[in-house]
Scaffold this active site. Sequence first.
Site, PDB file in Angstrom:
ATOM      1  N   HIS A  50      -1.245   9.338  -3.639  1.00 38.74           N
ATOM      2  CA  HIS A  50      -1.192   8.403  -2.505  1.00 38.74           C
ATOM      3  C   HIS A  50      -2.242   8.789  -1.459  1.00 38.74           C
ATOM      4  O   HIS A  50      -2.815   7.928  -0.791  1.00 38.74           O
ATOM      5  CB  HIS A  50       0.226   8.412  -1.910  1.00 38.74           C
ATOM      6  CG  HIS A  50       0.451   7.362  -0.857  1.00 38.74           C
ATOM      7  ND1 HIS A  50       0.234   6.008  -1.079  1.00 38.74           N
ATOM      8  CD2 HIS A  50       0.867   7.454   0.431  1.00 38.74           C
ATOM      9  CE1 HIS A  50       0.502   5.335   0.033  1.00 38.74           C
ATOM     10  NE2 HIS A  50       0.887   6.179   0.964  1.00 38.74           N
ATOM     11  N   HIS A  56       8.537  -2.936  -0.244  1.00 41.51           N
ATOM     12  CA  HIS A  56       8.358  -2.838  -1.698  1.00 41.51           C
ATOM     13  C   HIS A  56       9.695  -2.654  -2.370  1.00 41.51           C
ATOM     14  O   HIS A  56      10.583  -1.989  -1.836  1.00 41.51           O
ATOM     15  CB  HIS A  56       7.477  -1.624  -2.044  1.00 41.51           C
ATOM     16  CG  HIS A  56       6.175  -1.565  -1.333  1.00 41.51           C
ATOM     17  ND1 HIS A  56       6.070  -1.125  -0.034  1.00 41.51           N
ATOM     18  CD2 HIS A  56       4.923  -1.899  -1.725  1.00 41.51           C
ATOM     19  CE1 HIS A  56       4.798  -1.185   0.340  1.00 41.51           C
ATOM     20  NE2 HIS A  56       4.082  -1.654  -0.663  1.00 41.51           N
ATOM     21  N   MET A  81       1.786  -2.337  -6.822  1.00 43.37           N
ATOM     22  CA  MET A  81       3.250  -2.401  -6.696  1.00 43.37           C
ATOM     23  C   MET A  81       3.711  -3.388  -5.627  1.00 43.37           C
ATOM     24  O   MET A  81       4.795  -3.249  -5.073  1.00 43.37           O
ATOM     25  CB  MET A  81       3.789  -1.007  -6.350  1.00 43.37           C
ATOM     26  CG  MET A  81       3.354   0.090  -7.302  1.00 43.37           C
ATOM     27  SD  MET A  81       3.871   1.696  -6.689  1.00 43.37           S
ATOM     28  CE  MET A  81       2.860   2.780  -7.702  1.00 43.37           C
ATOM     29  N   SER A  82       2.886  -4.376  -5.332  1.00 43.54           N
ATOM     30  CA  SER A  82       3.279  -5.313  -4.266  1.00 43.54           C
ATOM     31  C   SER A  82       2.767  -6.707  -4.599  1.00 43.54           C
ATOM     32  O   SER A  82       2.486  -7.019  -5.746  1.00 43.54           O
ATOM     33  CB  SER A  82       2.673  -4.846  -2.939  1.00 43.54           C
ATOM     34  OG  SER A  82       1.253  -4.971  -2.972  1.00 43.54           O
ATOM     35  N   SER A 129      -1.557  -0.966   1.915  1.00 43.49           N
ATOM     36  CA  SER A 129      -1.689   0.480   2.140  1.00 43.49           C
ATOM     37  C   SER A 129      -3.078   0.859   2.624  1.00 43.49           C
ATOM     38  O   SER A 129      -4.068   0.531   1.966  1.00 43.49           O
ATOM     39  CB  SER A 129      -1.485   1.251   0.826  1.00 43.49           C
ATOM     40  OG  SER A 129      -0.144   1.384   0.554  1.00 43.49           O
ATOM     41  N   HIS A 158       2.503   2.983   6.432  1.00 45.87           N
ATOM     42  CA  HIS A 158       2.846   1.587   6.747  1.00 45.87           C
ATOM     43  C   HIS A 158       3.568   1.576   8.090  1.00 45.87           C
ATOM     44  O   HIS A 158       4.555   2.277   8.258  1.00 45.87           O
ATOM     45  CB  HIS A 158       3.788   0.998   5.694  1.00 45.87           C
ATOM     46  CG  HIS A 158       3.109   0.567   4.439  1.00 45.87           C
ATOM     47  ND1 HIS A 158       3.081  -0.734   4.021  1.00 45.87           N
ATOM     48  CD2 HIS A 158       2.417   1.272   3.528  1.00 45.87           C
ATOM     49  CE1 HIS A 158       2.402  -0.813   2.879  1.00 45.87           C
ATOM     50  NE2 HIS A 158       1.994   0.396   2.554  1.00 45.87           N
ATOM     51  N   TYR A 182      10.317  -0.716  -4.752  1.00 37.70           N
ATOM     52  CA  TYR A 182      10.599   0.701  -5.056  1.00 37.70           C
ATOM     53  C   TYR A 182      11.236   1.436  -3.880  1.00 37.70           C
ATOM     54  O   TYR A 182      11.782   2.527  -4.038  1.00 37.70           O
ATOM     55  CB  TYR A 182       9.328   1.442  -5.524  1.00 37.70           C
ATOM     56  CG  TYR A 182       8.206   1.538  -4.515  1.00 37.70           C
ATOM     57  CD1 TYR A 182       8.287   2.370  -3.405  1.00 37.70           C
ATOM     58  CD2 TYR A 182       7.049   0.783  -4.676  1.00 37.70           C
ATOM     59  CE1 TYR A 182       7.262   2.450  -2.480  1.00 37.70           C
ATOM     60  CE2 TYR A 182       6.016   0.855  -3.754  1.00 37.70           C
ATOM     61  CZ  TYR A 182       6.130   1.694  -2.663  1.00 37.70           C
ATOM     62  OH  TYR A 182       5.122   1.757  -1.747  1.00 37.70           O
ATOM     63  N   GLU A 183      11.178   0.833  -2.693  1.00 33.92           N
ATOM     64  CA  GLU A 183      11.819   1.486  -1.546  1.00 33.92           C
ATOM     65  C   GLU A 183      13.343   1.370  -1.616  1.00 33.92           C
ATOM     66  O   GLU A 183      14.049   2.035  -0.870  1.00 33.92           O
ATOM     67  CB  GLU A 183      11.324   0.856  -0.238  1.00 33.92           C
ATOM     68  CG  GLU A 183       9.867   1.155   0.058  1.00 33.92           C
ATOM     69  CD  GLU A 183       9.373   0.394   1.270  1.00 33.92           C
ATOM     70  OE1 GLU A 183       9.652   0.833   2.395  1.00 33.92           O
ATOM     71  OE2 GLU A 183       8.713  -0.648   1.100  1.00 33.92           O
ATOM     72  N   ALA A 193      -3.615  -2.376  -2.018  1.00 34.97           N
ATOM     73  CA  ALA A 193      -4.371  -1.319  -2.687  1.00 34.97           C
ATOM     74  C   ALA A 193      -3.912  -1.341  -4.143  1.00 34.97           C
ATOM     75  O   ALA A 193      -2.739  -1.562  -4.415  1.00 34.97           O
ATOM     76  CB  ALA A 193      -4.030   0.022  -2.062  1.00 34.97           C
ATOM     77  N   ASN A 244      -8.505   3.364  -6.611  1.00 37.89           N
ATOM     78  CA  ASN A 244      -8.660   4.398  -7.653  1.00 37.89           C
ATOM     79  C   ASN A 244      -8.811   3.660  -8.972  1.00 37.89           C
ATOM     80  O   ASN A 244      -8.432   2.501  -9.081  1.00 37.89           O
ATOM     81  CB  ASN A 244      -7.403   5.280  -7.708  1.00 37.89           C
ATOM     82  CG  ASN A 244      -6.133   4.457  -7.905  1.00 37.89           C
ATOM     83  OD1 ASN A 244      -5.619   3.845  -6.952  1.00 37.89           O
ATOM     84  ND2 ASN A 244      -5.643   4.402  -9.111  1.00 37.89           N
TER      85      ASN A 244
HETATM   86  N1  HPA Z   1      -1.180   1.830  -9.714  1.00 36.37           N
HETATM   87  C1  HPA Z   1      -0.245   1.158  -9.022  1.00 36.37           C
HETATM   88  N2  HPA Z   1      -0.322   0.941  -7.714  1.00 36.37           N
HETATM   89  C2  HPA Z   1      -1.402   1.427  -7.067  1.00 36.37           C
HETATM   90  C3  HPA Z   1      -2.425   2.139  -7.730  1.00 36.37           C
HETATM   91  C4  HPA Z   1      -2.300   2.354  -9.139  1.00 36.37           C
HETATM   92  O1  HPA Z   1      -3.148   2.974  -9.803  1.00 36.37           O
HETATM   93  N3  HPA Z   1      -3.350   2.479  -6.793  1.00 36.37           N
HETATM   94  C5  HPA Z   1      -2.903   1.976  -5.620  1.00 36.37           C
HETATM   95  N4  HPA Z   1      -1.736   1.352  -5.777  1.00 36.37           N
END
Ligand code: HPA
Length: 270
Positions: free
Chosen positions: A244, A80, A208-209, A27, A58, A82-83, A110, A232
Amino acid sequence: MNNFLETVSYIKKQVKDIPKIAIILGSGLGSLADEIENKITISYKDIPNFPISTVPGHKGELIFGTLNKVPLIAMNGRFHYYEGYDLKETTYPIRIFKLLGVETLILTNAAGGINLNFEKGDLMIIEDQLSFFAESVLRGPNLDEFGERFIDMSNVYTKEYIEILKPIMKRITGKCLTGVYAYMKGPTYETPAEIRALRVMGADAVGMSTVPEAVVARHSGIKCIGITCITNMAAGIYNEELSHEDVKNTALKVENNFKQVIKELVKEIG
Ligand code: HPA
C-alpha cells in the site's frame, strides 16, 4: 427511503447550491481537494446515516466547491467492501448524489496494471469493467425510486466523455491509454495466477473499488467517467512485492498530472 431523505436534508441545510458533478477521489489522489475553491467541507461522521472511511490515506469528507470555476462535489475517501461494509453501504453516497441532483460522476482509483504495455504511473481511461467475482451491489429488492430492476450495461462509461478525455490525457501525460478495469474484492492483492486469468478475460487493470459505485450510478441514470492511476504493475509481472506504501507513493508522483487532467475534464463537461 427515510434514511436517504434524512441525509439529503442535512446536506441541503449546509449547502445552498448543489453541483451537478461529483468526483470520488481514489487512494493517494485526495490532494485534488486542496485545489477546490469556495469550499464547504462536511466530515462523513457528521452526516446522518453516512458510512465512515477506515482506510489509511482516505480522509472521510465531502467537499462542495469549485474546481477550475466549475461547481462540484468531491468525496475525499470512499468506502470499500473489504472494510466490512455491505455493498449497499459502500454505494450509499451515490444514491445521495442522485437525490441531490448530480448528473455526472467522475470515478478515480488506484489500480494494478495488467496490460503489459502499461507502466507504473500511467493514467488509464476506463472504457469498461469486469466484475465476475463479486456479488452485484443491486442484489435484493429493487429500489424503484432510483431505477429499474434490469439495467443495460453496454455503456457504463459515457462514450462522449471518453472522447472528451482522450485529447486531454494526450496533452497532459503524453499518452492516451484506455482499458478495462477489473474489480476484485480485496483486501489481498491478487495472486499471479489471478492476474494471468484476468488478462485472458480482457482486463487491463485491477482494483478494489469503482465497480459497485458505477453500477449504482448507472442504475439511477447518472453518467460515469473513470480514470485509473496505475500505481503498480499487478502481481507476478515483476519480481517485486506489492504494498500500500508503494501504491500511495506512485499516486503522489503522478498527482500533478492527475489534477491537471481532472481540472480540464470538468471544464469541458461542466
Ligand atoms: N490490485 C488491486 N488493487 C490495487 C492494486 C493491485 O495491484 N494496486 C492498487 N490497488
